[in-house]
Write a protein that holds these residues in place. Structure first.
Motif, short mmCIF file in Angstrom:
data_model
loop_
_atom_site.label_atom_id
_atom_site.label_comp_id
_atom_site.label_asym_id
_atom_site.label_seq_id
_atom_site.Cartn_x
_atom_site.Cartn_y
_atom_site.Cartn_z
N ILE A 39 35.29 32.06 60.49
CA ILE A 39 35.94 31.03 59.68
C ILE A 39 37.41 31.01 60.04
CG2 ILE A 39 36.60 30.42 57.30
CD1 ILE A 39 33.74 30.03 57.58
N ASP A 40 37.98 29.82 60.21
CA ASP A 40 39.42 29.75 60.43
C ASP A 40 40.13 29.47 59.10
OD1 ASP A 40 39.00 27.06 59.97
OD2 ASP A 40 39.40 26.44 62.03
N SER A 41 41.43 29.46 59.13
CA SER A 41 42.20 29.32 57.89
C SER A 41 42.01 27.95 57.25
CB SER A 41 43.68 29.60 58.14
OG SER A 41 44.20 28.67 59.06
N ASP A 42 41.82 26.91 58.06
CA ASP A 42 41.58 25.58 57.49
C ASP A 42 40.25 25.53 56.73
OD1 ASP A 42 43.95 24.52 58.40
OD2 ASP A 42 43.08 23.79 60.28
N GLN A 43 39.22 26.12 57.31
CA GLN A 43 37.92 26.17 56.63
C GLN A 43 38.00 27.00 55.36
OE1 GLN A 43 35.71 27.59 60.03
NE2 GLN A 43 34.60 25.64 60.18
N GLU A 44 38.79 28.06 55.40
CA GLU A 44 38.97 28.88 54.21
C GLU A 44 39.66 28.08 53.10
OE1 GLU A 44 41.33 32.86 52.75
OE2 GLU A 44 40.88 32.63 54.89
N GLN A 45 40.64 27.27 53.44
CA GLN A 45 41.31 26.44 52.45
C GLN A 45 40.36 25.38 51.89
OE1 GLN A 45 44.70 25.04 54.66
NE2 GLN A 45 46.07 26.44 53.58
N ILE A 46 39.52 24.82 52.74
CA ILE A 46 38.53 23.83 52.28
C ILE A 46 37.59 24.48 51.29
CG2 ILE A 46 36.55 22.46 53.03
CD1 ILE A 46 38.15 21.98 55.66
N ILE A 50 36.88 23.67 47.28
CA ILE A 50 35.53 23.40 46.76
C ILE A 50 35.23 24.33 45.60
CG2 ILE A 50 33.08 23.55 47.33
CD1 ILE A 50 33.84 22.49 50.13
N THR A 51 35.55 25.62 45.74
CA THR A 51 35.30 26.54 44.63
C THR A 51 36.18 26.22 43.43
OG1 THR A 51 36.84 28.17 45.55
CG2 THR A 51 34.50 28.43 46.10
N GLU A 52 37.39 25.74 43.67
CA GLU A 52 38.26 25.34 42.56
C GLU A 52 37.71 24.11 41.85
OE1 GLU A 52 41.56 25.60 40.00
OE2 GLU A 52 40.88 27.04 41.49
N THR A 53 37.01 23.26 42.57
CA THR A 53 36.36 22.11 41.94
C THR A 53 35.20 22.57 41.07
OG1 THR A 53 36.97 20.77 43.86
CG2 THR A 53 35.29 19.87 42.39
N LEU A 66 41.24 33.54 41.01
CA LEU A 66 40.37 34.72 41.10
C LEU A 66 39.92 35.01 42.54
CD1 LEU A 66 38.18 34.02 37.95
CD2 LEU A 66 40.09 35.62 38.15
N ASN A 67 40.39 34.20 43.49
CA ASN A 67 40.00 34.34 44.92
C ASN A 67 38.49 34.31 45.11
OD1 ASN A 67 42.62 34.47 46.00
ND2 ASN A 67 42.77 36.62 45.44
N LEU A 68 37.83 33.41 44.43
CA LEU A 68 36.37 33.33 44.54
C LEU A 68 35.91 32.84 45.90
CD1 LEU A 68 35.39 32.01 41.00
CD2 LEU A 68 35.43 34.35 41.85
N HIS A 69 36.74 32.09 46.61
CA HIS A 69 36.35 31.66 47.95
C HIS A 69 36.20 32.87 48.88
CE1 HIS A 69 40.73 31.89 48.18
NE2 HIS A 69 40.62 31.95 49.50
N LEU A 70 37.02 33.88 48.67
CA LEU A 70 36.89 35.10 49.48
C LEU A 70 35.61 35.85 49.11
CD1 LEU A 70 40.58 36.35 49.43
CD2 LEU A 70 39.42 34.97 51.16
N PHE A 71 35.27 35.84 47.83
CA PHE A 71 34.01 36.45 47.39
C PHE A 71 32.82 35.74 48.02
CE2 PHE A 71 30.40 36.61 44.45
CZ PHE A 71 30.22 37.97 44.34
N THR A 137 24.48 24.79 47.62
CA THR A 137 23.78 25.69 46.71
C THR A 137 24.26 27.13 46.87
OG1 THR A 137 21.93 25.88 48.27
CG2 THR A 137 21.72 24.26 46.49
N ILE A 138 24.49 27.55 48.10
CA ILE A 138 25.00 28.91 48.33
C ILE A 138 26.39 29.05 47.72
CG2 ILE A 138 25.84 30.49 50.12
CD1 ILE A 138 23.54 29.46 51.91
N THR A 139 27.25 28.08 47.97
CA THR A 139 28.62 28.14 47.46
C THR A 139 28.63 28.14 45.94
OG1 THR A 139 29.41 27.00 49.42
CG2 THR A 139 30.88 27.04 47.53
N LYS A 140 27.85 27.27 45.34
CA LYS A 140 27.82 27.19 43.88
C LYS A 140 27.29 28.49 43.27
CE LYS A 140 25.96 24.39 40.12
NZ LYS A 140 25.11 23.22 39.80
N ARG A 141 26.22 29.00 43.83
CA ARG A 141 25.62 30.23 43.30
C ARG A 141 26.57 31.41 43.41
NH1 ARG A 141 21.03 32.75 46.57
NH2 ARG A 141 21.56 34.88 46.10
N ARG A 142 27.18 31.56 44.55
CA ARG A 142 28.08 32.69 44.78
C ARG A 142 29.40 32.55 44.01
NH1 ARG A 142 24.89 36.77 45.98
NH2 ARG A 142 23.60 36.33 47.78
N THR A 143 29.85 31.32 43.81
CA THR A 143 31.07 31.10 43.02
C THR A 143 30.84 31.50 41.57
OG1 THR A 143 31.74 29.30 44.49
CG2 THR A 143 32.78 29.39 42.32
N ILE A 144 29.71 31.07 41.03
CA ILE A 144 29.38 31.42 39.65
C ILE A 144 29.19 32.93 39.51
CG2 ILE A 144 27.64 31.17 37.83
CD1 ILE A 144 27.29 28.26 38.86
#
Length: 180
Positions: A39-46, A50-53, A66-71, A137-144
């Motif tokens: 993952i590059d830094s731009d994808q990490e920001q995207i 998304i997790t903030e949404t 909470l840095n959930l995108h890193l989680f 679905t992966i992002t939503k599940r892991r964010t929650i």
């Protein structure tokens, strides 16, 4: 006396050489070490947007705080199959392309309402095997999961009491007016 000066200067130069790599940051890489996905830094920001949404900042902290995108990244890297990891990366790129087509901007630059409509479209897609849907679905599940296991939720929101609860010997009891 000159030997001491030479040794001192040599140690200063060696220390500088040892510290130099940490001073030059590679801005193209993700901020955490990932072993199986790239993952590059731009994808990490995207992903951060998304997790903030999904979990926005309100009275409490949001996903960015909470840095959930890193989680999410760490869980995808460590716990998902190679197929899921590929779908995750492809889906992240598809979401970015979709935002470019819809709003002529990156996911990072569009408003929260636009990101929400974008995610709702991903959730309501008819083809559930698409990479974008699997990414969502992966992002939503892991964010929650990350939010519910965060220090904020575990220490500030949930007050765990062992059943049957605490004993209060001074609690006033109303006397029953019914007599048998």
């Amino acid at each position: 006396m000159k030997r001491r000066a030479v040794i001192k200067n040599l140690l200063i130069v060696a220390g500088g050489v040892a510290v130099l790599p940490s001073c030059t940051t590679n801005s193209g890489k993700a901020s955490i070490q990932l072993n199986r996905i790239t993952i590059d830094s731009d994808q990490e920001q995207i992903l951060s947007e998304i997790t903030e949404t999904l979990i926005p900042r309100t009275d409490g902290p949001g996903a960015k705080d909470l840095n959930l995108h890193l989680f999410v990244l760490k869980m995808v890297d460590d716990c998902h199959s190679k197929d899921d990891q590929t779908c995750f990366i492809n889906g992240l790129n598809i979401v970015e392309d979709l935002a470019q087509k819809r709003f002529n901007q990156s996911v990072k630059d569009i408003t929260a309402a636009q990101r929400l409509t974008l995610l709702q479209e991903l959730e309501n897609t008819e083809n559930k095997d698409q990479d974008s849907y699997r990414f969502y679905t992966i992002t939503k599940r892991r964010t929650i999961q990350g939010f519910l296991n965060s220090k904020y939720v575990m220490s500030d929101l949930k007050r765990y009491e062992l059943i049957p609860g605490r004993y209060n010997g001074y609690f006033p009891v109303k006397s029953s007016s019914k007599t048998s």
